[in-house]
Structure formats: C-alpha cells, structure tokens
Scaffold this active site. Structure first.
Site, PDB file in Angstrom:
ATOM      1  N   GLU A  80       0.810  -1.279   0.001  1.00  0.00           N
ATOM      2  CA  GLU A  80       0.111  -0.054  -0.103  1.00  0.00           C
ATOM      3  C   GLU A  80       0.756   1.342   0.097  1.00  0.00           C
ATOM      4  O   GLU A  80       0.481   2.340   0.459  1.00  0.00           O
ATOM      5  CB  GLU A  80      -0.960  -0.140   1.201  1.00  0.00           C
ATOM      6  CG  GLU A  80      -1.665  -1.084   1.521  1.00  0.00           C
ATOM      7  CD  GLU A  80      -2.692  -1.450   0.513  1.00  0.00           C
ATOM      8  OE1 GLU A  80      -2.815  -0.725  -0.470  1.00  0.00           O
ATOM      9  OE2 GLU A  80      -3.433  -2.551   0.458  1.00  0.00           O
ATOM     10  N   GLY A  81       1.883   1.218  -0.806  1.00  0.00           N
ATOM     11  CA  GLY A  81       2.826   2.236  -0.607  1.00  0.00           C
ATOM     12  C   GLY A  81       3.869   2.066   0.445  1.00  0.00           C
ATOM     13  O   GLY A  81       3.417   1.941   1.729  1.00  0.00           O
TER      14      GLY A  81
END
Length: 602
Positions: free
Chosen positions: A410-411
């Site tokens: 998610e980053g």
C-alpha cells in the site's frame, strides 16, 4: 444527531493537530456494539477452526488451502462485509469492515494478504467506481466468494510511481473492445483470481485507465511462476501477462484517464485496513510470548519473572493497545463522515470515497505505525523465545517473516511518511486545516517569556495531555518554519519530511492511547484500568523521545544561528516533563497483568 451538528463536532482529517479531541468523542474497541461483538467472535471462531490449526501447512506454499479458506470465508459473509446488501453483501459500517479485517488477519499473513487483496483492491474499485451493470455482474460473485479478485497495477518499471505504467489499451477498429498488452508483477491472488482490475494507458493519455478483465487463458492472458518470497508463503503472487487481451468497451472502469485516481483512493482504504490487519498479529504474538515466558523456566524461575522479559512483554502489549486505539478512532471518524454524506443525499460510492479521502492523512499514519509495530512485536517475540524463536517449528519465525511485507504494501512506509506531511500542507493551503494561525502562535510563544505558574496535574492524564499539546507545538514549529523556508520545494527535502512525519505519527498514536485509556477509566474507574493507563503513559514516554530526536534532526537540517538556538530552546521546553514517569514501574504493572492472565487481555 443532525448533519449540521455532526459536521460541527466531527474533526476533519488532520485537524487533530490543531484542535483538542475529548475522550468522550473518540470510539474505542470497548465501544463495539452487540452486532460488532458477534461478528468479531464469529471471525475469531472461524480463524481458530479453519486457519490456526493449519499454520504449518500455510508455510509449505499450499495455495489451494488459502483458496479453500477464502471460499469458506465467502460462504460465511466475511468477504462481503463492506458490500451493499443489493449486491449480496452485508452492508455493514466502516468500523465493522475494519473489525473483520483485523481479526481474520492475525493467524497467517497468507490469508491476510488474500483477504485484503480480494475485499479491498479486488472488489472495492468495482463497488465504488463501477456502473450499475458492472456492479450487478461482478460484485455479488466477489462478495460471496464464488469469484475472487486481483489488482494489476504494479509493473517492472512502475512501482511507487504507479502512473508511469507501460501497459497499453488500444481500441479496436470496430470500437467494441480494447486490446490490452503489457506485463504486471507482484499480483496477489493471481493464481486463483477470476477477475482482474487492470490499469493501462490509452494512446498517450497523461493518466492510466482502469478496466475489469475476466481471467480467460484463451484471451491472451498468461502467468509467471509463483514468486519465491520471504514470507506469506501460501499467498499466490505471480506476474500476469496480457497479449492483445480483448476487453469489451463496457468494461472500462469509471472514465478514461481516471485510473490513477481509482488507484490512489483504493490505496487510502487499503492503508487503514492494513493497519487493522496488523493488530491481531500483535495480539497473537503477545499471547504466545506471554505463555512461553510463563512456561519457560531458567535458574528455577519462570522467565516471565525476570525484568528483561517483563520489559519486552509490556512494550509489545503497549504497541498493540495504542494501535487498536488509533485504528478504531480513525475508522469511526470515517464511518461518521460517510454517514454525513449519505444524509446529505450522496450515493454509497460517493459517500465512501469522500469519507475515506477526508482522513487520508490518518490512513497513512496508521499504515506506517502499525506495520512497524507488528514487525517490532514479532521481533521481540522471537527474542522472548530465545533460540526456539529462531526455529521454524515455533510460530514466531513465520510471524516475523509475514510481518515484513506490511512495510512495503500500500505504498512503502517512506512514501506514506512523506505523503502524510504533504497532504497536511495541501489541506492547510486549501483552508481545510488552519496550520498558519497555530504555527504563528507557536513562533510568538518562542520569543515570549515562559509562564512560571505551577500547573495543576490533579486530574488523570492532565500532564500527559499537556505534553501532547506541547508535542503538537513542536510539529508546528518545525513544519511551519520549513514551509516558510522552502515553500513548494519542501517536497524535495525528503529527509526533513521523514523527520516531520515521525513527529506527526507519534502525536496521533500517543494521543489516541491516552484518549482510549481516559475514556474507559472514566467509565470503569481508574483502578480497573490501571494497566491501560500505564500503557498510555509508557507509549507517550517513548513518543516524547522520538519527537525530540526527530525535531533536532529537522531543525539542524535547515536552521542556523539564532533561529536554530531559539528553536532548540523551544524544543527543550516542549519535551520536558514536570513529573518524569517511572517507566520501570509502568512496564512491571503491564507485564504482571499479562502474565497473571497468561494472554493479551486488554
């Protein structure tokens, strides 16, 4: 509660930094309603029956077992908690969706990843961005586990820079379908997915476009071998290749060029859900470490009696407790914001998108904090087990390996740190969060004469809440001066942004722990919550140290001479306790409760 009142009372995303939050206004895990408690207990029972007994099997790359567990989860409705009822979901609120994600994820990272990829980035883009026809066709099958979803965004040359993907979508001559060609990598659930959310570029568009692509091997779709990974061994992860894959034009998701927006909004939800997915893993590791420490005898004494072990158990439990407090605080804010939007007449998808987007800063904060806490917790779990912890025959080794991916999903945590500060500055520029006024007040305070009045700390957490308020001043002092100095070029100073983000993270987490403990102490009495009070104080103690270190790092990077001296004097003032807590006593209080209950019991 009227919409007007709710809007007035509910803080906007990022406003926690400049406005006081009262303990009675936060939601805590102790506030779960009857329906949520029943759902939690159902998920826990499912995990203990279907997942935990097969822990060893999940380490042997048994992808079929993961698929089987996912199908059973679908039959019980767990995959459709966030899906509206008209598409065969349960249509439950955001807090309930967090709760299911939390408790289904703790036993093994393989199921946690499969669940998160399917319910989040596999199903949600269609639920939130799809046409009515697309929703009716795909979402019921995804909500019930008849079909599984995957998300094809990352490419060999497009990771954090997601919008730079090379996958192409070319419109056919008859205008009836797009031919998609390209390579996607690190695709979770690829081995058993029925539907892919695929991002591709049409012609020379600035932004990518999303498509719903059914898995048809006769339609130019092929796969790489299962990736060999450090952890999450039974999570299917493959490369997916598209070679002139025909996709009907009606399967474009949202509008042309809207893919980057879809991807970013999906990540916002994914970040807070990933925080939730880290919580039960911490509880479970703390449980196991506590039991082992009680059973393991050295020098004729259970090692749980030794101060070195007490310290570890207390710190592990504290991280879990504060992570729960912060995650459910933010989740309820998002749910309230969604409900406000619905009352104002927004559609389900509009309300959900705007509700989550409002708290994107908090989502990034939580993703970073909880993913790092679960790694630290599992690392200390290995240490409590000693040599046995390093053995694959005990669950600590796999817990540590599975936890590692959370800091990349998610980053990366580095990206999310910089995003949290960047988004806050942008909100300030739009007038959504007033940073300028409070920052100026702090600057004026630095040149003023400190008050010599003796503070009244007779109320529970009086000094701790004052300390949190002072930590907020540290952020405003550092970030305010940095924005003034660098302006729009601030984003080029990544190490300064990282330091500022750590200050922001510690403020939100420490405040959340204090508010949770205060709320429950008011309700249940201080004596009944003494361990929780100790955890809130212990977390804040560490937060003050981190803020002090990171602020010095930041100040030293851009301030010189008198400005630097003034800011360092202010930092010393803002991180100084009047009454230093007895950290050893706090840890002992927490550890003794854990070992007497023989589990994480908060």
């Amino acid at each position: 509660m009227s919409t007007e009142t709710a809007n007035k009372d509910l803080l906007r995303g990022g406003q926690f930094l400049v406005k006081e939050t009262k303990s009675e206004d936060v939601f805590t895990p102790e506030d779960f309603n009857e329906e949520q408690i029943m759902m939690r207990d159902s998920v826990k029972e499912f995990v203990e029956r279907e997942i935990w007994p097969h822990k060893e099997e999940f380490e042997k790359k048994n992808y079929e077992l993961t698929e089987e567990v996912m199908r059973k989860a679908g039959e019980l409705g767990f995959l459709g908690v966030a899906v509206p009822e008209e598409y065969d979901g349960l249509g439950m609120g955001f807090v309930s969706t967090m709760l299911v994600c939390d408790y289904i994820s703790g036993a093994t990272g393989s199921v946690a990843t499969a669940f998160g990829a399917h319910t989040g980035i596999g199903t949600m883009p269609i639920t939130l961005y799809g046409t009515e026809e697309q929703k009716k066709k795909y979402v019921p099958k995804l909500a019930t586990g008849e079909w599984f979803g995957a998300y094809c965004l990352t490419e060999p040359g497009a990771g954090s820079d997601a919008n730079s993907g090379k996958t192409k979508a070319v419109l056919s001559e008859d205008g009836k379908h797009y031919n998609i060609s390209g390579q996607k990598m690190w695709i979770s659930n690829a081995g058993f997915a029925d539907v892919f959310i695929v991002f591709a570029r049409i012609e020379d568009d600035k932004n990518i476009t999303g498509f719903i692509v059914e898995n048809d091997k006769d339609n130019g779709i092929s796969f790489g071998e299962e990736e060999k990974k450090l952890g999450i061994h039974s999570s299917s992860t493959r490369q997916v290749f598209f070679n002139d894959t025909k996709v009907p034009v009606e399967n474009m998701l949202s509008e042309r060029g809207n893919g980057f927006k879809i991807a970013m909004n999906a990540l916002n939800v994914g970040r807070i859900k990933l925080a939730a997915a880290s919580l039960d893993a911490q509880r479970r590791v703390t449980d196991l470490a506590t039991k082992y420490a009680n059973d393991r005898v050295q020098f004729n004494t259970p090692i749980a009696k030794f101060g070195a072990i007490k310290s570890k158990l207390a710190e592990m439990a504290t991280s879990a407790y504060v992570g729960e407090a912060a995650s459910y605080r933010a989740a309820k804010n998002i749910e309230d914001r969604i409900n406000i939007r619905l009352e104002e007449g927004a559609s389900h998808s509009e309300a959900e998108l705007k509700g989550v987007e409002e708290y994107a800063i908090e989502c990034s904060i939580l993703k970073v904090a909880c993913s790092e806490d679960v790694q630290n917790c599992s690392d200390e779990g290995i240490q409590v087990y000693g040599g046995m912890g390093f053995s694959a025959d005990t669950p600590m080794e796999s817990a540590w390996r599975d936890a590692r991916i959370a800091r990349i999903y998610e980053g990366t945590n580095e990206i999310n740190r910089m995003l949290s500060v960047g988004m806050l500055v942008k909100k300030a520029m739009k007038g959504h969060v007033d940073l300028l006024g409070p920052a100026k007040s702090v600057a004026d305070e630095l040149t003023g004469i400190p008050s010599m009045d003796k503070p009244d700390y007779s109320e529970l957490f009086a000094e701790e809440k004052e300390m949190v308020a002072k930590l907020k001043k540290v952020f405003l002092m550092v970030a305010g001066s940095a924005v003034q100095k660098f302006g729009p070029q601030l984003e080029e100073h990544q190490q300064l942004l990282l330091a500022a983000a750590d200050i922001l993270i510690e403020i939100y987490m420490a405040e959340s722990g204090i508010l949770r403990a205060e709320k429950n102490a008011k309700k249940l009495g201080e004596a009944a919550q003494k361990e929780q009070i100790a955890m809130a104080k212990l977390y804040l103690y560490h937060a003050v140290d981190i803020v002090n270190t990171k602020a010095k790092e930041g100040i030293g990077s851009f301030a010189e001479g008198d400005e630097q001296r003034m800011m360092l004097m202010g930092l010393k003032r803002y991180t100084k306790y009047t009454n230093m807590p007895n950290v050893v006593e706090l840890r002992n209080t927490i550890a003794e409760k854990l070992t007497s209950e023989n589990k994480y019991c908060f």
